[in-house]
Design a protein around this motif. Structure first.
Motif, PDB file in Angstrom:
ATOM      1  N   GLN A  44       0.858  -1.182   0.000  1.00 31.00           N
ATOM      2  CA  GLN A  44       0.000   0.000   0.000  1.00 31.00           C
ATOM      3  C   GLN A  44       0.897   1.236   0.000  1.00 31.00           C
ATOM      4  O   GLN A  44       1.726   1.410   0.887  1.00 31.00           O
ATOM      5  CB  GLN A  44      -0.882  -0.023   1.250  1.00 31.00           C
ATOM      6  CG  GLN A  44      -2.000   0.997   1.236  1.00 31.00           C
ATOM      7  CD  GLN A  44      -3.081   0.645   2.240  1.00 31.00           C
ATOM      8  OE1 GLN A  44      -3.943  -0.183   1.991  1.00 31.00           O
ATOM      9  NE2 GLN A  44      -3.027   1.263   3.397  1.00 31.00           N
ATOM     10  N   PHE A  45       0.730   2.097  -1.003  1.00 26.82           N
ATOM     11  CA  PHE A  45       1.591   3.262  -1.154  1.00 26.82           C
ATOM     12  C   PHE A  45       0.765   4.545  -1.156  1.00 26.82           C
ATOM     13  O   PHE A  45      -0.202   4.665  -1.913  1.00 26.82           O
ATOM     14  CB  PHE A  45       2.389   3.180  -2.459  1.00 26.82           C
ATOM     15  CG  PHE A  45       3.323   2.004  -2.532  1.00 26.82           C
ATOM     16  CD1 PHE A  45       4.591   2.072  -1.981  1.00 26.82           C
ATOM     17  CD2 PHE A  45       2.929   0.827  -3.146  1.00 26.82           C
ATOM     18  CE1 PHE A  45       5.456   0.990  -2.044  1.00 26.82           C
ATOM     19  CE2 PHE A  45       3.781  -0.265  -3.217  1.00 26.82           C
ATOM     20  CZ  PHE A  45       5.051  -0.181  -2.658  1.00 26.82           C
ATOM     21  N   TYR A  46       1.174   5.490  -0.322  1.00 27.53           N
ATOM     22  CA  TYR A  46       0.544   6.810  -0.291  1.00 27.53           C
ATOM     23  C   TYR A  46       1.518   7.847  -0.853  1.00 27.53           C
ATOM     24  O   TYR A  46       2.703   7.579  -1.029  1.00 27.53           O
ATOM     25  CB  TYR A  46       0.160   7.184   1.145  1.00 27.53           C
ATOM     26  CG  TYR A  46      -0.916   6.309   1.730  1.00 27.53           C
ATOM     27  CD1 TYR A  46      -2.259   6.580   1.497  1.00 27.53           C
ATOM     28  CD2 TYR A  46      -0.600   5.201   2.506  1.00 27.53           C
ATOM     29  CE1 TYR A  46      -3.259   5.779   2.021  1.00 27.53           C
ATOM     30  CE2 TYR A  46      -1.591   4.392   3.034  1.00 27.53           C
ATOM     31  CZ  TYR A  46      -2.914   4.683   2.793  1.00 27.53           C
ATOM     32  OH  TYR A  46      -3.899   3.884   3.307  1.00 27.53           O
ATOM     33  N   SER A  47       0.995   9.035  -1.118  1.00 28.63           N
ATOM     34  CA  SER A  47       1.814  10.144  -1.634  1.00 28.63           C
ATOM     35  C   SER A  47       2.590   9.714  -2.872  1.00 28.63           C
ATOM     36  O   SER A  47       3.785   9.959  -3.000  1.00 28.63           O
ATOM     37  CB  SER A  47       2.778  10.643  -0.544  1.00 28.63           C
ATOM     38  OG  SER A  47       2.083  11.031   0.609  1.00 28.63           O
ATOM     39  N   THR A  48       1.892   9.063  -3.789  1.00 28.39           N
ATOM     40  CA  THR A  48       2.534   8.518  -4.987  1.00 28.39           C
ATOM     41  C   THR A  48       1.807   9.003  -6.234  1.00 28.39           C
ATOM     42  O   THR A  48       0.598   8.816  -6.363  1.00 28.39           O
ATOM     43  CB  THR A  48       2.518   6.973  -4.954  1.00 28.39           C
ATOM     44  OG1 THR A  48       3.186   6.524  -3.770  1.00 28.39           O
ATOM     45  CG2 THR A  48       3.208   6.400  -6.176  1.00 28.39           C
ATOM     46  N   LEU A  49       2.542   9.619  -7.147  1.00 29.66           N
ATOM     47  CA  LEU A  49       1.983  10.086  -8.414  1.00 29.66           C
ATOM     48  C   LEU A  49       2.818   9.509  -9.552  1.00 29.66           C
ATOM     49  O   LEU A  49       3.999   9.810  -9.682  1.00 29.66           O
ATOM     50  CB  LEU A  49       1.978  11.616  -8.481  1.00 29.66           C
ATOM     51  CG  LEU A  49       1.364  12.229  -9.753  1.00 29.66           C
ATOM     52  CD1 LEU A  49      -0.078  11.769  -9.928  1.00 29.66           C
ATOM     53  CD2 LEU A  49       1.430  13.749  -9.696  1.00 29.66           C
ATOM     54  N   LEU A  50       2.187   8.655 -10.362  1.00 29.86           N
ATOM     55  CA  LEU A  50       2.894   7.925 -11.409  1.00 29.86           C
ATOM     56  C   LEU A  50       2.478   8.396 -12.796  1.00 29.86           C
ATOM     57  O   LEU A  50       1.361   8.869 -12.992  1.00 29.86           O
ATOM     58  CB  LEU A  50       2.611   6.427 -11.279  1.00 29.86           C
ATOM     59  CG  LEU A  50       2.902   5.787  -9.917  1.00 29.86           C
ATOM     60  CD1 LEU A  50       2.492   4.321  -9.926  1.00 29.86           C
ATOM     61  CD2 LEU A  50       4.367   5.937  -9.538  1.00 29.86           C
TER      62      LEU A  50
END
Length: 239
Positions: free
Chosen positions: A56-62
């Motif tokens: 689970q990853f937060y603060s992630t923009l791909l």
């Protein structure tokens, strides 16, 4: 913003991907900050879950292509909050049954999603198989099959509800489900108080009936788990 495949190579080693069953990617942090907050654990990636089989990853923009074909046992995939992906490769994710992509303009989705009709048909076939071969199934087998179907139904219901919620509401829903599990595992006054607070917070977006229905399903699944464990103990004692 980072290249999706480069990010994936950095975060999840190739030799661990086949074991993963759950992958969730959020643009914002767990606390809902739209911009970086230096004192926030989530903004600093400290609340990311990096433990098999769930990530689970937060603060992630791909951005760009995200190739998940190495995740052959992936069952749940959530990609939310306006990611900039242009291609999502999941051709080899044959166990994937729950897929949620919110506000993410993926132009190429290389897998036909499981529809409600297909899901229901699959469950009917499983039940029919048990009925036809009832002598070959123990009570534990039947309970286990029931539990799995209840879990599938709950997961599907959660996905449908999330699609109707705001980003903040989605995060509170996740917290609600976790709080209910905490109550079931450690039934104490504090856990119940926290659950009631979260229910009140979610009441702006969900009706009390919707919330109670979700929590009730979790209770049912937990009861099936308890029954299964008791049956296993009885079967071991008989042998």
């Amino acid at each position: 913003m980072v290249n999706a495949n480069e990010w994936l190579n950095e975060k999840i080693p190739m030799n661990q991907r086949a074991q993963a069953t759950d992958l969730r990617i959020y643009k914002h942090c767990y606390n809902g900050h739209n911009t970086y907050a230096i004192s926030c654990n989530s903004c600093n990636n400290r609340n990311n879950t990096l433990k098999l089989p769930q990530y689970q990853f937060y603060s992630t923009l791909l951005e760009g292509e995200l190739d998940l074909n190495d995740f052959i046992n992936l069952q749940c995939l959530y990609i939310t909050q306006q990611q900039k992906l242009t291609s999502l490769k999941i051709d080899k994710c044959n166990k994937l049954t729950n897929l949620q992509i919110n506000d993410t303009p993926v132009s190429i989705l290389s897998k036909q999603l499981v529809t409600e009709r297909d899901r229901s048909k699959d469950q009917v076939e499983k039940l029919t198989n048990i009925i036809r071969n009832v002598k070959g199934f123990s009570l534990s087998d039947i309970k286990l099959a029931t539990k799995k179907m209840e879990e599938e139904n709950l997961e599907y219901q959660i996905i449908n509800i999330k699609n109707k919620l705001t980003e903040d509401g989605q995060l509170w829903l996740e917290t609600l489900l976790e709080a209910q599990q905490e109550v079931l595992q450690n039934d104490n006054a504090f856990a119940r108080k926290q659950l009631e607070k979260i229910k009140k917070r979610l009441s702006n977006e969900l009706t009390a009936e919707n919330i109670q229905e979700l929590l009730g399903k979790i209770v049912e699944i937990n009861e099936l788990e308890v029954q299964l464990n008791n049956l296993k103990i009885q079967e071991n004692q008989q042998h």
